[in-house]
Write a protein that holds these residues in place. Structure first.
Motif, PDB file in Angstrom:
ATOM      1  N   LEU A  70       0.759  -1.307   0.161  1.00  0.00           N
ATOM      2  CA  LEU A  70       0.081  -0.013  -0.002  1.00  0.00           C
ATOM      3  C   LEU A  70       0.822   1.313   0.074  1.00  0.00           C
ATOM      4  O   LEU A  70       1.985   1.272   0.598  1.00  0.00           O
ATOM      5  N   SER A 117     -10.664   7.296   6.254  1.00  0.00           N
ATOM      6  CA  SER A 117     -10.274   6.785   5.254  1.00  0.00           C
ATOM      7  C   SER A 117      -9.029   7.309   4.533  1.00  0.00           C
ATOM      8  O   SER A 117      -9.046   8.762   4.642  1.00  0.00           O
ATOM      9  N   HIS A 131      -2.590   0.409  -4.155  1.00  0.00           N
ATOM     10  CA  HIS A 131      -2.282  -0.665  -4.088  1.00  0.00           C
ATOM     11  C   HIS A 131      -1.457  -1.262  -5.127  1.00  0.00           C
ATOM     12  O   HIS A 131      -2.033  -0.967  -6.361  1.00  0.00           O
ATOM     13  N   LYS A 170      -6.800   2.953  -4.111  1.00  0.00           N
ATOM     14  CA  LYS A 170      -7.419   2.224  -3.188  1.00  0.00           C
ATOM     15  C   LYS A 170      -7.816   3.191  -1.940  1.00  0.00           C
ATOM     16  O   LYS A 170      -7.120   3.930  -1.503  1.00  0.00           O
ATOM     17  N   THR A 171      -9.036   2.801  -1.402  1.00  0.00           N
ATOM     18  CA  THR A 171      -9.405   3.492  -0.056  1.00  0.00           C
ATOM     19  C   THR A 171      -8.904   2.756   0.907  1.00  0.00           C
ATOM     20  O   THR A 171      -9.214   1.509   0.881  1.00  0.00           O
ATOM     21  N   ILE A 172      -8.185   3.254   1.961  1.00  0.00           N
ATOM     22  CA  ILE A 172      -7.423   2.658   3.135  1.00  0.00           C
ATOM     23  C   ILE A 172      -8.280   3.014   4.394  1.00  0.00           C
ATOM     24  O   ILE A 172      -8.011   4.090   4.912  1.00  0.00           O
ATOM     25  N   ASP A 173      -8.905   1.897   4.910  1.00  0.00           N
ATOM     26  CA  ASP A 173      -9.719   2.288   5.918  1.00  0.00           C
ATOM     27  C   ASP A 173      -8.875   2.295   7.303  1.00  0.00           C
ATOM     28  O   ASP A 173      -8.005   1.438   7.249  1.00  0.00           O
ATOM     29  N   THR A 188      -6.176  -1.108  12.572  1.00  0.00           N
ATOM     30  CA  THR A 188      -5.936  -1.653  11.431  1.00  0.00           C
ATOM     31  C   THR A 188      -5.886  -0.617  10.301  1.00  0.00           C
ATOM     32  O   THR A 188      -6.779   0.430  10.325  1.00  0.00           O
ATOM     33  N   LEU A 189      -5.178  -0.939   9.238  1.00  0.00           N
ATOM     34  CA  LEU A 189      -4.799  -0.148   8.213  1.00  0.00           C
ATOM     35  C   LEU A 189      -5.198  -1.124   7.013  1.00  0.00           C
ATOM     36  O   LEU A 189      -4.185  -1.950   6.919  1.00  0.00           O
ATOM     37  N   ASP A 190      -6.311  -1.072   6.523  1.00  0.00           N
ATOM     38  CA  ASP A 190      -6.738  -1.707   5.589  1.00  0.00           C
ATOM     39  C   ASP A 190      -6.839  -3.147   6.021  1.00  0.00           C
ATOM     40  O   ASP A 190      -7.571  -3.464   6.898  1.00  0.00           O
ATOM     41  N   GLU A 191      -5.921  -4.154   5.683  1.00  0.00           N
ATOM     42  CA  GLU A 191      -5.866  -5.323   6.149  1.00  0.00           C
ATOM     43  C   GLU A 191      -4.848  -5.675   6.897  1.00  0.00           C
ATOM     44  O   GLU A 191      -4.712  -6.759   7.557  1.00  0.00           O
TER      45      GLU A 191
END
Length: 182
Positions: free
Chosen positions: A30, A51, A56, A119-122, A133-136
């Motif tokens: 990422l 977000s 990615h 990509k939006t990174i939650d 958590t950053l994305d996964e």
């Protein structure tokens, strides 16, 4: 230069700045700008569910070879493209993260589009456990604090003249961020 950090979800992952002339961070595959990361961390600390706009790059070949790019020997992938545009300094003492790297965001954004997908990174925090958590990619509280400390100091090699960008200062001074770290 990115460093290795232990995650709860993916084992040891690389996180950090990868070119001193760009204020972009990588987290494994990422990529996102440090400014957006810092703003999102403040929002997270205030109880939000922010977000981060990012990218990615699934294939290592498209990411590139950091050490080869630094040496000027392998300018493949996105990282290689950044070193072709902004080469590693000749003098080792000039290897410092530029707090003005934001001026190169538009060029870096244009470059990464040829290698990865937007990509939006939650960014999510479990208030009970402190897990972030950053994305996964999941980190416990101490390791997420280590990521923030890395950004605060300008990674390795540190900020040029120890001058931090305003967004880093704002993040580290925010009361909301202290709630994440405690």
């Amino acid at each position: 230069m990115p460093l290795a950090f232990p995650s709860l979800s993916h084992g040891t992952v690389a996180f950090g700045f990868f070119n001193i002339d760009v204020d972009m961070l990588l987290l494994d595959r990422l990529f996102f700008f440090a400014h957006d990361f810092c703003l999102s961390v403040v929002e997270l600390g205030a109880g939000g569910r922010p977000s981060i706009p990012g990218w990615h790059i699934p294939d290592q070949e498209d990411i590139g070879n950091l050490h080869g790019a630094i040496a000027g020997a392998d300018l493949s992938g996105f990282i290689g493209a950044t070193y072709e545009r902004w080469p590693f300094p000749e003098a080792p003492e000039d290897f410092k993260q530029d707090p003005g790297g934001h001026v190169n965001r538009a060029a870096a954004r244009e470059m990464i589009l040829g290698f990865g997908a937007e990509k939006t990174i939650d960014l999510v925090r479990d208030g009970r456990t402190g897990r972030v958590t950053l994305d996964e990619y999941a980190f416990d509280r101490p390791e997420f604090a280590a990521l923030l400390a890395y950004v605060d100091r300008g990674g390795y090699p540190r900020w040029l003249d120890e001058v931090r960008p305003h967004y880093v200062l704002d993040m580290m001074e925010a009361d909301a961020v202290r709630s994440i770290l405690s």
